[in-house]
Design a protein around this motif. Structure first.
Motif, PDB file in Angstrom:
ATOM      1  N   ALA A 161     -58.163 -28.894 -93.078  1.00  0.00           N
ATOM      2  CA  ALA A 161     -59.402 -29.081 -92.302  1.00  0.00           C
ATOM      3  C   ALA A 161     -59.084 -29.687 -90.940  1.00  0.00           C
ATOM      4  O   ALA A 161     -59.677 -29.301 -89.927  1.00  0.00           O
ATOM      5  N   PHE A 162     -58.128 -30.597 -90.908  1.00  0.00           N
ATOM      6  CA  PHE A 162     -57.721 -31.228 -89.638  1.00  0.00           C
ATOM      7  C   PHE A 162     -57.202 -30.156 -88.669  1.00  0.00           C
ATOM      8  O   PHE A 162     -57.590 -30.096 -87.497  1.00  0.00           O
ATOM      9  N   VAL A 163     -56.342 -29.282 -89.182  1.00  0.00           N
ATOM     10  CA  VAL A 163     -55.753 -28.235 -88.331  1.00  0.00           C
ATOM     11  C   VAL A 163     -56.847 -27.250 -87.897  1.00  0.00           C
ATOM     12  O   VAL A 163     -56.930 -26.853 -86.732  1.00  0.00           O
ATOM     13  N   GLN A 164     -57.738 -26.891 -88.854  1.00  0.00           N
ATOM     14  CA  GLN A 164     -58.817 -25.954 -88.502  1.00  0.00           C
ATOM     15  C   GLN A 164     -59.750 -26.534 -87.443  1.00  0.00           C
ATOM     16  O   GLN A 164     -60.333 -25.818 -86.645  1.00  0.00           O
ATOM     17  N   ALA A 165     -59.869 -27.865 -87.431  1.00  0.00           N
ATOM     18  CA  ALA A 165     -60.749 -28.513 -86.442  1.00  0.00           C
ATOM     19  C   ALA A 165     -60.021 -28.703 -85.106  1.00  0.00           C
ATOM     20  O   ALA A 165     -60.559 -29.319 -84.198  1.00  0.00           O
ATOM     21  N   ASP A 191     -60.286 -38.149 -94.900  1.00  0.00           N
ATOM     22  CA  ASP A 191     -61.507 -37.336 -94.865  1.00  0.00           C
ATOM     23  C   ASP A 191     -61.204 -35.870 -94.652  1.00  0.00           C
ATOM     24  O   ASP A 191     -60.194 -35.519 -94.041  1.00  0.00           O
ATOM     25  N   ILE A 192     -62.137 -35.026 -95.095  1.00  0.00           N
ATOM     26  CA  ILE A 192     -62.093 -33.616 -94.728  1.00  0.00           C
ATOM     27  C   ILE A 192     -62.927 -33.493 -93.462  1.00  0.00           C
ATOM     28  O   ILE A 192     -64.141 -33.707 -93.481  1.00  0.00           O
ATOM     29  N   LEU A 193     -62.252 -33.213 -92.363  1.00  0.00           N
ATOM     30  CA  LEU A 193     -62.946 -33.165 -91.068  1.00  0.00           C
ATOM     31  C   LEU A 193     -63.649 -31.812 -90.918  1.00  0.00           C
ATOM     32  O   LEU A 193     -63.169 -30.928 -90.219  1.00  0.00           O
ATOM     33  N   SER A 194     -64.778 -31.683 -91.598  1.00  0.00           N
ATOM     34  CA  SER A 194     -65.549 -30.444 -91.492  1.00  0.00           C
ATOM     35  C   SER A 194     -67.007 -30.810 -91.242  1.00  0.00           C
ATOM     36  O   SER A 194     -67.402 -31.971 -91.403  1.00  0.00           O
ATOM     37  N   SER A 195     -67.797 -29.811 -90.871  1.00  0.00           N
ATOM     38  CA  SER A 195     -69.205 -30.083 -90.539  1.00  0.00           C
ATOM     39  C   SER A 195     -70.018 -30.470 -91.778  1.00  0.00           C
ATOM     40  O   SER A 195     -71.113 -30.980 -91.663  1.00  0.00           O
ATOM     41  N   GLU A 196     -69.475 -30.208 -92.981  1.00  0.00           N
ATOM     42  CA  GLU A 196     -70.184 -30.676 -94.188  1.00  0.00           C
ATOM     43  C   GLU A 196     -70.206 -32.195 -94.247  1.00  0.00           C
ATOM     44  O   GLU A 196     -71.078 -32.801 -94.842  1.00  0.00           O
ATOM     45  N   HIS A 197     -69.192 -32.825 -93.647  1.00  0.00           N
ATOM     46  CA  HIS A 197     -69.068 -34.275 -93.742  1.00  0.00           C
ATOM     47  C   HIS A 197     -69.373 -35.000 -92.430  1.00  0.00           C
ATOM     48  O   HIS A 197     -69.734 -36.164 -92.455  1.00  0.00           O
ATOM     49  N   PHE A 198     -69.173 -34.324 -91.270  1.00  0.00           N
ATOM     50  CA  PHE A 198     -69.254 -35.033 -89.978  1.00  0.00           C
ATOM     51  C   PHE A 198     -70.007 -34.235 -88.927  1.00  0.00           C
ATOM     52  O   PHE A 198     -70.031 -33.000 -88.988  1.00  0.00           O
ATOM     53  N   SER A 199     -70.577 -34.966 -87.943  1.00  0.00           N
ATOM     54  CA  SER A 199     -71.203 -34.293 -86.801  1.00  0.00           C
ATOM     55  C   SER A 199     -70.087 -33.685 -85.938  1.00  0.00           C
ATOM     56  O   SER A 199     -68.931 -34.127 -85.999  1.00  0.00           O
ATOM     57  N   GLN A 200     -70.470 -32.695 -85.125  1.00  0.00           N
ATOM     58  CA  GLN A 200     -69.495 -32.042 -84.234  1.00  0.00           C
ATOM     59  C   GLN A 200     -68.849 -33.066 -83.302  1.00  0.00           C
ATOM     60  O   GLN A 200     -67.657 -33.030 -83.037  1.00  0.00           O
ATOM     61  N   THR A 201     -69.681 -34.018 -82.828  1.00  0.00           N
ATOM     62  CA  THR A 201     -69.164 -35.037 -81.903  1.00  0.00           C
ATOM     63  C   THR A 201     -68.071 -35.855 -82.569  1.00  0.00           C
ATOM     64  O   THR A 201     -66.979 -36.048 -82.013  1.00  0.00           O
ATOM     65  N   ASN A 202     -68.365 -36.332 -83.757  1.00  0.00           N
ATOM     66  CA  ASN A 202     -67.380 -37.182 -84.433  1.00  0.00           C
ATOM     67  C   ASN A 202     -66.107 -36.410 -84.777  1.00  0.00           C
ATOM     68  O   ASN A 202     -65.000 -36.948 -84.695  1.00  0.00           O
ATOM     69  N   LEU A 203     -66.296 -35.141 -85.141  1.00  0.00           N
ATOM     70  CA  LEU A 203     -65.126 -34.299 -85.442  1.00  0.00           C
ATOM     71  C   LEU A 203     -64.235 -34.187 -84.213  1.00  0.00           C
ATOM     72  O   LEU A 203     -63.016 -34.376 -84.282  1.00  0.00           O
ATOM     73  N   ALA A 223     -56.585 -38.197 -82.325  1.00  0.00           N
ATOM     74  CA  ALA A 223     -55.384 -38.070 -83.166  1.00  0.00           C
ATOM     75  C   ALA A 223     -54.326 -37.248 -82.436  1.00  0.00           C
ATOM     76  O   ALA A 223     -53.150 -37.624 -82.380  1.00  0.00           O
ATOM     77  N   ASN A 224     -54.740 -36.109 -81.858  1.00  0.00           N
ATOM     78  CA  ASN A 224     -53.783 -35.250 -81.151  1.00  0.00           C
ATOM     79  C   ASN A 224     -53.105 -35.985 -80.008  1.00  0.00           C
ATOM     80  O   ASN A 224     -51.915 -35.843 -79.775  1.00  0.00           O
ATOM     81  N   TYR A 225     -53.887 -36.740 -79.282  1.00  0.00           N
ATOM     82  CA  TYR A 225     -53.358 -37.328 -78.054  1.00  0.00           C
ATOM     83  C   TYR A 225     -52.571 -38.611 -78.309  1.00  0.00           C
ATOM     84  O   TYR A 225     -51.558 -38.873 -77.665  1.00  0.00           O
TER      85      TYR A 225
END
Ligand code: UDP
Ligand code: GLC
Length: 394
Positions: A158-162, A122-134, A141-143
Motif C-alpha cells: 500500500a505504501f508503494v502504491q501510494a 498502517d495500510i496507507l489507503s483511502s479506506e483508512h486515511f484521507s488523501q491529504t494524510n496519505l 517518508a520518501n524525502y
C-alpha cells in the motif's frame, strides 16, 4: 546506538505494544517520547523503558483530516517540534512509530541532522486515511526517512502504491515472546468460572471497539450459532468511538443475545482470556495491516478465524493454521464457528499447527535481531551532509 522513539499515542494500541518490544533492548540508552500521556506511558515504565511526554497538548489531526484541518494544527506542533529537535540531538537515530510521529520526526530529522526510521503500522489507503494524510505521510517518508519498516507485505504494498519508494522499505513482522502465552489449566478454569463461561463454547474477540474492527459482524454471526456459543468482546473504544459502542449494545438487545455477549472492556490479561476461549475471531471489515491478535491466539494454542484481507492473509493459511472468511460476511463466519463447534479434533490439530508455526515465525528474539541489523546498517550508511542529495524526491 541511542534511539529517540516517537509515538503520538498515550494509549496502548497494537503499534504501541509492538514498540515496547522494539524499545526494550535499547532501554539503557534510549527514550520513548510520547505526544500524549496515558496508560501506554505506565506500561513503558513497567518495562523500565525511559519515557517522556513531549507535548503539552495532544495534536488534533485525525486520520480523515482534510488539508485545512491539517494546516490548523501547525500552530500546535511548533513547540512540540522544538522540544523534539532539542531532544533528538542527544540521540543517534529518530524512530517514528506513528503518522504524527513521522511528521514531527521528519522535520526534526532535518533540523537535528539525525537519520529517521519510520515504522509503518498502517495500510496507507483511502479506506483508512484521507488523501491529504496519505500524501503527507508518503512524501515525508520518501524525502526524510532512511528506512521504512513495514509491519507486513500488505502495508508495504500500500505504501508503494501510494507513491512510497520501495527501496526504502523492509518488511518486519511483529515479534512475540511465546512464554507470555502459556496459561495453566487451573487459571483457565478460574477465569471461566469468574466470567460464567462454564460449559459454553466461547468465541473471543480481542480488539478496540471500532467500526472497522467489525465486532458487529461477530454479533450478527452469533445469532446463527447454537445457544451454547457465547462471545466475549475484549477491548475498549480507545479513540472515542462511543456511538459504535452504543450501536453494538443495541444490536445485542435487538437480537436477544444479552446473555450470550459479554463486554469485558480493556484487559491486561489477554493471554489468559484467550486461553479461556474455544475460538478467537478477527473480523476487521477493512484490511488489517498486521493483526497482533491473530498471532497471539495462535501462540495461545487457540484456533483463529480471520477476515481475509491485508496482513491477515500473510498470517493465516485457510485450513492449515487457521481459517479465513470474507470480510463483512457474517454468515460465512457463522459457518466456520459452527464447524469448530462440531469438529473439535480437526480444529485442535489446526490450532496446534498454528502454535508451532507462530512460535518460530514471530519469535521476538529473531525479530529483534532483524531490526538491530537494519538499524546498524543505517548508522553505517548515514551521511547527514549528502544523504538528502542521493535521494529522489517524490
Ligand atoms: N489488547 C489488549 N487488551 C484489550 C484488547 C486488546 O491488550 O483489551 C491488545 C491485543 O492483545 C493486541 C493489541 O491490543 O496485542 C491490538 O493489536 P492489533 O494489532 O490486533 O490491532 P490494533 O488495535 O493495533 O489495530
Ligand atoms: C497497527 C495495526 C495492526 C498491527 C499493529 C502492530 O495498530 O492496526 O494491524 O498489528 O499496528 O504492527
Amino acid at each position: 546506538m541511542k534511539i529517540l522513539f516517537l509515538d503520538q499515542s498515550g494509549k496502548p494500541g497494537g503499534a504501541e505494544l509492538c514498540l515496547i518490544d522494539i524499545a526494550k533492548p535499547y532501554r539503557d540508552r534510549s527514550l520513548v517520547g510520547l505526544f500524549a500521556d496515558g496508560d501506554f506511558r505506565k506500561l513503558l515504565q513497567q518495562h523500565d523503558i525511559p519515557v517522556e511526554i513531549l507535548a503539552n497538548q495532544p495534536i488534533q489531526v485525525r486520520k480523515q483530516s482534510n488539508f485545512l484541518q491539517s494546516l490548523a494544527s501547525v500552530g500546535q506542533i511548533a513547540p512540540l517540534l522544538a522540544k523534539v529537535v532539542q531532544t533528538a540531538k542527544k540521540y543517534d537515530v529518530i524512530y517514528a512509530n506513528t503518522q504524527k510521529a513521522l511528521v514531527i520526526g521528519a522535520l526534526a530529522s532535518f533540523l537535528a541532522r539525525r537519520p529517521l526510521v519510520y515504522h509503518l503500522h498502517d495500510i496507507l489507503s483511502s479506506e483508512h486515511f484521507s488523501q491529504t494524510n496519505l500524501r503527507i505521510a508518503v512524501t515525508l517518508a520518501n524525502y526524510f526517512a532512511s528506512l521504512v519498516i513495514a509491519n507486513s507485505q500488505a502495508s508495504q504494498t500500500a505504501f508503494v502504491q501510494a507513491g512510497g519508494q520501495e527501496k526504502l522499505t523492509e518488511i518486519v513482522y511483529n515479534g512475540f515472546d511465546s512464554q507470555n502465552y502459556q496459561t495453566s489449566e487451573f487459571e483457565v478454569k478460574k477465569i471461566r468460572e469468574q466470567l460464567g463461561l462454564e460449559g459454553k463454547f466461547v468465541v473471543g474477540h480481542f480488539s478496540r471497539l471500532a467500526p472497522w474492527k467489525g465486532q458487529h459482524i461477530l454479533i450478527a454471526a452469533l445469532s446463527e450459532c447454537p445457544p451454547e456459543v457465547t462471545v466475549i468482546l475484549v477491548g475498549d473504544a480507545l479513540f472515542g468511538e462511543q456511538d459504535y459502542v452504543q450501536q453494538l449494545h443495541e444490536q445485542v438487545a435487538k437480537l436477544g443475545l444479552e446473555n450470550r455477549v459479554k463486554f469485558l472492556g480493556f484487559r491486561a490479561d489477554v493471554p489468559q482470556l484467550m486461553a479461556a476461549c474455544n475460538l478467537v475471531a478477527h473480523t476487521s471489515t477493512a484490511p488489517e495491516p498486521f493483526g497482533r491478535v491473530i498471532v497471539e491466539a495462535m501462540l495461545c494454542g487457540k484456533p483463529v478465524v480471520a477476515a481475509k484481507a491485508g496482513g491477515a492473509i500473510e498470517l493465516v493459511e485457510h485450513g492449515v493454521n487457521g481459517f479465513l472468511v470474507t470480510p463483512g460476511e457474517s454468515q460465512e463466519l457463522a459457518q466456520v464457528i459452527n464447524t469448530c463447534v462440531a469438529e473439535t479434533e480437526m480444529t485442535a490439530s489446526i490450532a496446534n499447527r498454528g502454535k508451532a508455526i507462530a512460535s518460530v515465525r514471530f519469535d521476538i528474539v529473531a525479530i529483534n535481531q532483524q531490526i538491530a541489523k537494519l538499524l546498524n546498517q543505517l548508522s553505517d550508511d548515514y551521511k547527514p551532509t549528502n544523504s538528502r542529495d542521493s535521494k529522489s524526491v517524490s
